[in-house]
Design an enzyme around this catalytic site. Structure first.
Site, PDB file in Angstrom:
ATOM      1  CB  CYS A  63      -0.930  -0.004   1.212  1.00 16.57           C
ATOM      2  SG  CYS A  63      -2.052   1.405   1.274  1.00 16.57           S
ATOM      3  CB  CYS A  83      -5.364  -0.627   5.399  1.00 16.53           C
ATOM      4  SG  CYS A  83      -4.348  -1.153   4.008  1.00 16.53           S
TER       5      CYS A  83
END
Length: 335
Positions: free
Chosen positions: A129, A236
């Protein structure tokens, strides 16, 4: 702890270069794009940059994904995150923009993680990410010519050359170094280790000289609306969805054998090797443990376990590694 402590703004770059010459250094506000999640860390980072006199614009990255058969995010508090981010910005009149990166997140992170899981490996979504979304797709989305820096609330530091050279940033003499933060426990340099020199060239980590407890103190002194908010944990993009549920939905289930590594005796069954990672202890569901996963045979869907994970005969003299990220002028290690 307050703004008079020189450590507080130590990673906020009070000086900025105008041009490529070291003699042209002048004090002027930096134009900073701040990644704001609604959490305490990124909020304090924004306030520190504002206190340092920089021109800030905040960005909230919308990276959750929705699937045709089910909206996994019906339980995710992203609306609260966005509301908190907006409240933090409103206090100091900083504009907040929402950036939609759902498709990029699926293509560059989630789909890669699913493929790795199917191949018996254990991916690190947060590392991907950072390099592929926060400092990747986001860089592609905004006009970088409008910003000197892109800042986040990561616990890390960067060391820059004496002057910012827009050319030849791959060379070691002008390379940006990624170094440990002041908080050895919360340090996140591992999760940032795949950032390239082009990405590191613009990053700024305002919290790099501070510990987590000091950041909490600053949040209280700034009277941030989210000062008491708990730190986010877990992967996440999953929200409240448990990782095994996500894996089962995308990879499926197939019964296989749990085999004791030393004896070759079958001890039980499992739902699929892709639910396990080497070194795992939880979720094996065998009595007489603790049991650890020591190997996986992806061809036969067999998971090998052992109660002697830490015994001397489990030592390794060699192992295979790959996917190196040479952040500063590195080259492959040779024997």
């Amino acid at each position: 702890l307050d703004l008079n402590d020189p450590r507080v703004l130590a990673c906020c770059e009070p000086l900025s270069a105008s041009g490529n010459s070291q003699q042209q250094l002048q004090q002027r506000p930096l134009r900073v794009a701040v990644l704001l999640s609604g959490g305490v860390d990124s909020s304090v980072a924004l306030r520190l940059l504002h206190a340092a006199g920089h021109e800030c614009e905040a960005f909230y990255l919308k990276i959750w994904f929705q699937e045709d058969f089910e909206n996994f995010w019906s339980q995710c508090p992203w609306e609260d995150d966005l509301a908190m981010a907006q409240a933090v910005c409103d206090e100091i009149s900083v504009p907040l923009r929402i950036v939609h990166l759902t498709d990029a997140y699926w293509q560059r992170v989630v789909s890669h993680c699913v493929a790795e899981i199917r191949n018996g490996r254990t991916p690190n979504p947060d590392m991907l990410c950072n390099s592929r979304i926060k400092f990747g797709a986001f860089y592609d989305h905004i006009d970088l010519s409008h910003f000197d820096r892109v800042a986040s609330g990561h616990y890390a530091r960067v060391i820059r050359p004496l002057a910012d050279h827009s050319q030849d940033i791959q060379g070691t003499s002008s390379a940006v170094q990624l170094v440990l933060s002041a908080d050895e426990v919360k340090d996140q340099t591992y999760f940032l280790s795949h950032l390239s020199q082009q990405q590191l060239f613009r990053v700024m980590f305002p919290l790099g000289s501070l510990t987590k407890s000091e950041v909490r103190q600053l949040a209280a002194s700034f009277n941030l609306p989210n000062q008491s908010r708990k730190d986010s944990q877990g992967i996440c993009f999953l929200g409240k969805v448990k990782f095994p549920e996500f894996v089962a939905r995308h990879v499926g289930e197939q019964e296989g054998l749990l085999v004791e590594a030393e004896s070759g005796v079958a001890l039980g069954t499992h739902r699929g090797f892709w639910f396990f990672t080497i070194g795992q202890r939880q979720g094996i569901k065998l009595s007489g443990g603790p049991w650890y996963v020591v190997a996986k045979d992806t061809a036969t869907n067999t998971v090998f376990v052992s109660r002697n994970y830490h015994s001397p005969n489990k030592s390794r003299r060699q192992f295979w590694v790959g996917g190196f990220s040479w952040t500063v002028g590195g080259s492959a290690i040779r024997p």
